[in-house]
Design a protein around this motif. Structure first.
Motif, PDB file in Angstrom:
ATOM      1  N   LEU A 324       0.501  -1.086   0.548  1.00  0.00           N
ATOM      2  CA  LEU A 324       0.123  -0.032  -0.252  1.00  0.00           C
ATOM      3  C   LEU A 324       0.986   1.149  -0.638  1.00  0.00           C
ATOM      4  CD1 LEU A 324      -2.442   1.668   0.676  1.00  0.00           C
ATOM      5  CD2 LEU A 324      -2.550   0.819   2.769  1.00  0.00           C
ATOM      6  N   VAL A 325       1.162   1.932  -0.682  1.00  0.00           N
ATOM      7  CA  VAL A 325       1.173   3.470  -1.640  1.00  0.00           C
ATOM      8  C   VAL A 325       0.940   4.412  -0.731  1.00  0.00           C
ATOM      9  CG1 VAL A 325       2.535   5.043  -2.313  1.00  0.00           C
ATOM     10  CG2 VAL A 325       3.314   2.135  -2.558  1.00  0.00           C
ATOM     11  N   ASN A 326       1.119   5.715  -0.285  1.00  0.00           N
ATOM     12  CA  ASN A 326      -0.024   6.798   0.319  1.00  0.00           C
ATOM     13  C   ASN A 326       1.208   7.672   0.343  1.00  0.00           C
ATOM     14  OD1 ASN A 326      -2.512   7.908   1.560  1.00  0.00           O
ATOM     15  ND2 ASN A 326      -2.202   6.937   3.584  1.00  0.00           N
ATOM     16  N   ILE A 327       0.944   8.131  -0.652  1.00  0.00           N
ATOM     17  CA  ILE A 327       1.355   9.832  -0.214  1.00  0.00           C
ATOM     18  C   ILE A 327       0.957  10.654  -0.139  1.00  0.00           C
ATOM     19  CG2 ILE A 327       2.741  10.906  -1.979  1.00  0.00           C
ATOM     20  CD1 ILE A 327       4.329   8.599  -0.448  1.00  0.00           C
ATOM     21  N   PHE A 328       0.872  11.820   0.271  1.00  0.00           N
ATOM     22  CA  PHE A 328      -0.076  12.834  -0.042  1.00  0.00           C
ATOM     23  C   PHE A 328       1.203  13.900  -0.163  1.00  0.00           C
ATOM     24  CE2 PHE A 328      -1.143  17.160   1.475  1.00  0.00           C
ATOM     25  CZ  PHE A 328      -2.318  17.392   1.057  1.00  0.00           C
ATOM     26  N   GLY A 329       1.274  14.542  -1.667  1.00  0.00           N
ATOM     27  CA  GLY A 329       2.000  15.323  -1.863  1.00  0.00           C
ATOM     28  C   GLY A 329       1.851  16.824  -2.131  1.00  0.00           C
ATOM     29  N   GLY A 330       2.575  17.175  -1.031  1.00  0.00           N
ATOM     30  CA  GLY A 330       3.165  18.377  -0.280  1.00  0.00           C
ATOM     31  C   GLY A 330       4.395  19.228  -0.268  1.00  0.00           C
ATOM     32  N   ILE A 331       5.384  18.974   0.018  1.00  0.00           N
ATOM     33  CA  ILE A 331       6.550  19.197  -1.146  1.00  0.00           C
ATOM     34  C   ILE A 331       6.618  18.320  -1.711  1.00  0.00           C
ATOM     35  CG2 ILE A 331       9.301  19.297  -0.081  1.00  0.00           C
ATOM     36  CD1 ILE A 331       8.049  19.911   2.722  1.00  0.00           C
ATOM     37  N   MET A 332       6.823  16.737  -1.587  1.00  0.00           N
ATOM     38  CA  MET A 332       6.869  15.658  -2.456  1.00  0.00           C
ATOM     39  C   MET A 332       5.903  16.024  -3.005  1.00  0.00           C
ATOM     40  SD  MET A 332       8.024  13.416  -2.936  1.00  0.00           S
ATOM     41  CE  MET A 332       9.139  11.812  -1.221  1.00  0.00           C
ATOM     42  N   ARG A 333       6.723  15.064  -4.446  1.00  0.00           N
ATOM     43  CA  ARG A 333       5.566  15.187  -5.703  1.00  0.00           C
ATOM     44  C   ARG A 333       4.884  14.563  -6.375  1.00  0.00           C
ATOM     45  NH1 ARG A 333       9.637  18.010  -9.290  1.00  0.00           N
ATOM     46  NH2 ARG A 333       8.846  17.078 -10.820  1.00  0.00           N
ATOM     47  N   CYS A 334       3.450  13.847  -6.632  1.00  0.00           N
ATOM     48  CA  CYS A 334       3.334  12.372  -7.066  1.00  0.00           C
ATOM     49  C   CYS A 334       4.017  11.684  -8.141  1.00  0.00           C
ATOM     50  CB  CYS A 334       2.364  12.931  -7.069  1.00  0.00           C
ATOM     51  SG  CYS A 334       1.374  13.501  -5.445  1.00  0.00           S
ATOM     52  N   ASP A 335       4.395  12.991  -8.624  1.00  0.00           N
ATOM     53  CA  ASP A 335       4.586  11.910 -10.028  1.00  0.00           C
ATOM     54  C   ASP A 335       6.317  11.732  -9.785  1.00  0.00           C
ATOM     55  OD1 ASP A 335       5.605  15.115  -9.940  1.00  0.00           O
ATOM     56  OD2 ASP A 335       6.787  15.132 -11.943  1.00  0.00           O
ATOM     57  N   ILE A 336       7.014  12.355  -9.148  1.00  0.00           N
ATOM     58  CA  ILE A 336       8.318  11.474  -8.632  1.00  0.00           C
ATOM     59  C   ILE A 336       8.220  10.032  -7.847  1.00  0.00           C
ATOM     60  CG2 ILE A 336      10.686  11.816  -6.846  1.00  0.00           C
ATOM     61  CD1 ILE A 336      10.938  14.461  -8.127  1.00  0.00           C
ATOM     62  N   ILE A 337       6.903  10.138  -7.358  1.00  0.00           N
ATOM     63  CA  ILE A 337       6.575   8.688  -6.416  1.00  0.00           C
ATOM     64  C   ILE A 337       6.179   7.920  -7.337  1.00  0.00           C
ATOM     65  CG2 ILE A 337       4.942   8.107  -5.244  1.00  0.00           C
ATOM     66  CD1 ILE A 337       6.947   8.939  -3.275  1.00  0.00           C
ATOM     67  N   ALA A 338       5.727   8.502  -8.147  1.00  0.00           N
ATOM     68  CA  ALA A 338       5.297   7.033  -9.903  1.00  0.00           C
ATOM     69  C   ALA A 338       6.931   7.033 -10.565  1.00  0.00           C
ATOM     70  CB  ALA A 338       3.984   8.146  -9.942  1.00  0.00           C
ATOM     71  N   GLU A 339       7.196   7.322 -10.566  1.00  0.00           N
ATOM     72  CA  GLU A 339       8.011   7.728 -11.499  1.00  0.00           C
ATOM     73  C   GLU A 339       9.247   6.104 -11.060  1.00  0.00           C
ATOM     74  OE1 GLU A 339      10.713  10.876 -12.640  1.00  0.00           O
ATOM     75  OE2 GLU A 339       8.911  11.519 -13.879  1.00  0.00           O
ATOM     76  N   ALA A 340       9.897   6.423  -9.540  1.00  0.00           N
ATOM     77  CA  ALA A 340       9.864   5.786  -8.515  1.00  0.00           C
ATOM     78  C   ALA A 340       9.272   4.323  -8.485  1.00  0.00           C
ATOM     79  CB  ALA A 340      10.453   6.330  -7.281  1.00  0.00           C
ATOM     80  N   ILE A 341       8.125   4.347  -7.810  1.00  0.00           N
ATOM     81  CA  ILE A 341       7.283   3.318  -8.324  1.00  0.00           C
ATOM     82  C   ILE A 341       8.137   2.448  -9.234  1.00  0.00           C
ATOM     83  CG2 ILE A 341       5.531   2.063  -8.235  1.00  0.00           C
ATOM     84  CD1 ILE A 341       4.183   4.014  -6.186  1.00  0.00           C
ATOM     85  N   VAL A 342       7.376   2.968 -10.504  1.00  0.00           N
ATOM     86  CA  VAL A 342       7.744   2.316 -11.799  1.00  0.00           C
ATOM     87  C   VAL A 342       9.518   1.803 -11.867  1.00  0.00           C
ATOM     88  CG1 VAL A 342       7.704   2.700 -14.030  1.00  0.00           C
ATOM     89  CG2 VAL A 342       5.530   3.518 -12.857  1.00  0.00           C
ATOM     90  N   ALA A 343      10.107   2.376 -11.736  1.00  0.00           N
ATOM     91  CA  ALA A 343      12.003   2.457 -12.172  1.00  0.00           C
ATOM     92  C   ALA A 343      12.210   0.628 -10.405  1.00  0.00           C
ATOM     93  CB  ALA A 343      12.518   3.305 -11.800  1.00  0.00           C
ATOM     94  N   ALA A 344      11.579   0.574  -9.580  1.00  0.00           N
ATOM     95  CA  ALA A 344      11.891  -0.348  -8.996  1.00  0.00           C
ATOM     96  C   ALA A 344      11.070  -1.360  -9.430  1.00  0.00           C
ATOM     97  CB  ALA A 344      11.244   0.312  -6.986  1.00  0.00           C
ATOM     98  N   SER A 345       9.963  -1.231  -9.555  1.00  0.00           N
ATOM     99  CA  SER A 345       8.901  -2.327 -10.246  1.00  0.00           C
ATOM    100  C   SER A 345      10.029  -3.128 -11.133  1.00  0.00           C
ATOM    101  CB  SER A 345       7.366  -1.960  -9.802  1.00  0.00           C
ATOM    102  OG  SER A 345       7.096  -1.075  -9.068  1.00  0.00           O
ATOM    103  N   ARG A 346       9.931  -2.122 -12.389  1.00  0.00           N
ATOM    104  CA  ARG A 346      10.823  -3.021 -13.648  1.00  0.00           C
ATOM    105  C   ARG A 346      12.116  -3.870 -13.097  1.00  0.00           C
ATOM    106  NH1 ARG A 346       8.964   1.545 -16.903  1.00  0.00           N
ATOM    107  NH2 ARG A 346       7.252   1.136 -17.619  1.00  0.00           N
ATOM    108  N   GLU A 347      12.872  -3.007 -12.351  1.00  0.00           N
ATOM    109  CA  GLU A 347      14.048  -3.725 -11.605  1.00  0.00           C
ATOM    110  C   GLU A 347      14.024  -4.962 -11.001  1.00  0.00           C
ATOM    111  OE1 GLU A 347      17.373  -2.064  -8.679  1.00  0.00           O
ATOM    112  OE2 GLU A 347      16.480  -0.488 -10.115  1.00  0.00           O
ATOM    113  N   THR A 348      13.179  -4.637  -9.730  1.00  0.00           N
ATOM    114  CA  THR A 348      13.012  -6.135  -8.556  1.00  0.00           C
ATOM    115  C   THR A 348      11.533  -7.147  -8.829  1.00  0.00           C
ATOM    116  OG1 THR A 348      13.815  -4.685  -7.365  1.00  0.00           O
ATOM    117  CG2 THR A 348      12.630  -6.723  -6.170  1.00  0.00           C
ATOM    118  N   GLY A 349      11.110  -6.261  -9.821  1.00  0.00           N
ATOM    119  CA  GLY A 349       9.686  -7.054 -10.664  1.00  0.00           C
ATOM    120  C   GLY A 349       8.655  -6.987  -8.993  1.00  0.00           C
ATOM    121  N   LEU A 350       7.808  -6.544 -10.013  1.00  0.00           N
ATOM    122  CA  LEU A 350       6.245  -6.714  -8.796  1.00  0.00           C
ATOM    123  C   LEU A 350       5.141  -8.080  -8.423  1.00  0.00           C
ATOM    124  CD1 LEU A 350       3.984  -4.657  -7.427  1.00  0.00           C
ATOM    125  CD2 LEU A 350       3.762  -3.437  -8.843  1.00  0.00           C
ATOM    126  N   ARG A 351       5.656  -8.408  -7.636  1.00  0.00           N
ATOM    127  CA  ARG A 351       4.982 -10.229  -7.559  1.00  0.00           C
ATOM    128  C   ARG A 351       3.983 -10.305  -6.619  1.00  0.00           C
ATOM    129  NH1 ARG A 351       6.016 -11.386  -2.101  1.00  0.00           N
ATOM    130  NH2 ARG A 351       8.123  -9.892  -1.750  1.00  0.00           N
TER     131      ARG A 351
END
Ligand code: GDP
Ligand code: MN
Length: 400
Positions: A324-351
């Motif tokens: 469960l990813v739960n992000i409230f983008g204030g200073i943190m930007r939601c697009d950065i979170i999304a890119e990081a999730i995609v990159a890590a999932s491609r690398e490690t595999g989302l099982r």
């Protein structure tokens, strides 16, 4: 950070704590030499793991057998005890059923025990003060004493502006039924524990048992210390006492990336920003009937790399059956979170199933990145919706 008994004793000794002669060893041959050097009619062979209850514990390969604290009458006995204990798994009420592998032993001089007391110092969060906890019922688990005979547990808060006063030490000594030379000995013990606690930014100092010998001297027969991680930067000398074998590998990896992460026993991995939101997320997972696998706060302005590292840690945890990813983008930007999730999932595999709830800055771009990623992601509109969806997804997988 926790340290071993032998390390705690060496530190406390530097502050005047009475301890017995001892040597740390890593092999049966070293145990033999240490026992010869220490001499005397008895030495004690003690398993060094970051958990208490060793004496009453047992080894995985010998369920009905002896525990992790053994008396040896000859150097050969000490060597034999070392053969049995080293590289074996010791199970105690504090290790959980998995136990801990014993890699070091402490060989210590024997001690003549007249009485076993309990003494610890810790921070009482309610008063913001260091509190002394003492009892005449040492040698056993203090939780049991607290449950059965709470009146036998003594507590004394230390005023930070005054520090530990001699009168407090003497009063406690009297309440512990100490007499004669034991009273002054207790003052020395308490002062050593307090000075060590304050100067090393400890979180706990625990002496159980604090032994009264036949002649009325006091000896710290066991010692446990742990330190406030947030103050470790002030004590670089403590860093070398770290034993990585005793640490959660997930937490170690998280610390390398500067992430606030605590490993837990549940099945739902969480990636959240903000400690308050992370705790609320854990609560709502529990309310839905499942348990979180971790606490993870990725922080305010975390980089894409840091978020990806965080997500990798959650992904690679074999206990995790849903995320469960739960992000409230204030200073943190939601697009950065999304890119990081995609990159890590491609690398490690989302099982496992992944539910993402994003809100705040650049939320549309974030959702767009996720929906175009080709990853199977379950979007959620709010926190309650997200918790229900991840619990349902994990349960559906469990049945299939
Ligand atoms: P723990 O079980 O992990 O808390 O390990 P401790 O160091 O507290 O040891 C457990 C118990 O072993 C103590 O409470 C003592 O009763 C006993 N013990 C430890 N060292 C000695 C010793 O030198 N002589 C004797 N007779 N008993 C000892
Ligand atoms: Mn103990």
């Amino acid at each position: 950070m926790n340290i071993h008994e032998y390390q705690a004793k060496a530190l406390l000794k530097g502050f005047g704590m009475p301890v017995l002669d001892g040597r740390v060893v890593r092999s049966p041959d070293e145990a033999l030499v240490a026992a010869r050097t220490i001499g005397g009619p008895i030495v004690v062979v003690k398993a060094q793991i970051h958990a208490g209850g060793r004496g009453a514990g047992h080894f995985a390969d010998d369920p009905g057998g002896k525990g992790g604290v053994r008396l040896a009458r000859t150097p050969d006995d000490a060597q034999q005890a070392a053969v049995a204990m080293l590289d074996s798994t010791l199970i105690t009420r504090q290790t959980g059923p998995a136990g801990r592998i014993v890699r070091r032993l402490y060989i210590e001089a024997g001690c003549e025990i007249a009485r076993e007391l309990y003494l610890s110092l810790l921070v009482d969060r309610a008063t913001g003060r260091i509190v002394i906890v003492a009892s005449q019922d040492g040698g056993m688990a203090i939780e049991d004493v607290a449950a059965a005979t709470p009146e036998r547990i003594l507590k004394e808060a230390i005023d930070p502006a005054i520090g530990l006063s001699d009168y407090q030490a003497r009063t406690l000594a009297a309440r512990l039924d100490l007499h004669g030379r034991s009273i002054r000995a207790f003052t020395t013990v308490l002062r050593a524990a307090y000075e060590a606690f304050v100067s090393l930014d400890a979180a706990i100092v625990e002496i159980n048992p604090l032994v009264v010998t036949g002649s009325g001297d006091l000896v710290a027969l066991d010692a446990k210390m742990s330190f406030d991680d947030n103050a470790l930067f002030r004590h670089p000398e403590l860093e070398e006492l770290r034993d990585e074998n005793e640490e959660d590998p997930r937490e170690r990896e998280a610390a390398r990336h500067g992430l606030a992460y605590v490993g837990l026993d549940g099945t739902i991995g969480c990636m959240v920003n903000g400690a308050g939101l992370a705790m609320a997320t854990m609560d709502i997972i529990k309310m839905e009937g499942e348990e979180p696998a971790n606490f993870l706060d990725v922080g305010g302005g975390a980089s894409r790399e840091r978020v990806a590292a965080a997500f990798r840690i959650v992904l690679s945890d074999q206990k995790v059956r849903g995320i469960l990813v739960n992000i409230f983008g204030g200073i943190m930007r939601c697009d950065i979170i999304a890119e990081a999730i995609v990159a890590a999932s491609r690398e490690t595999g989302l099982r496992v199933p992944l539910v993402v709830r994003l809100a705040g800055t650049n939320v549309e771009r974030g959702e767009e990145i996720l929906s175009h990623s080709g990853l199977k992601i379950i979007p959620a509109s709010d926190l309650g919706d997200a918790a229900r969806k991840i619990v349902a997804a994990v349960r559906a997988e469990g049945v299939a």
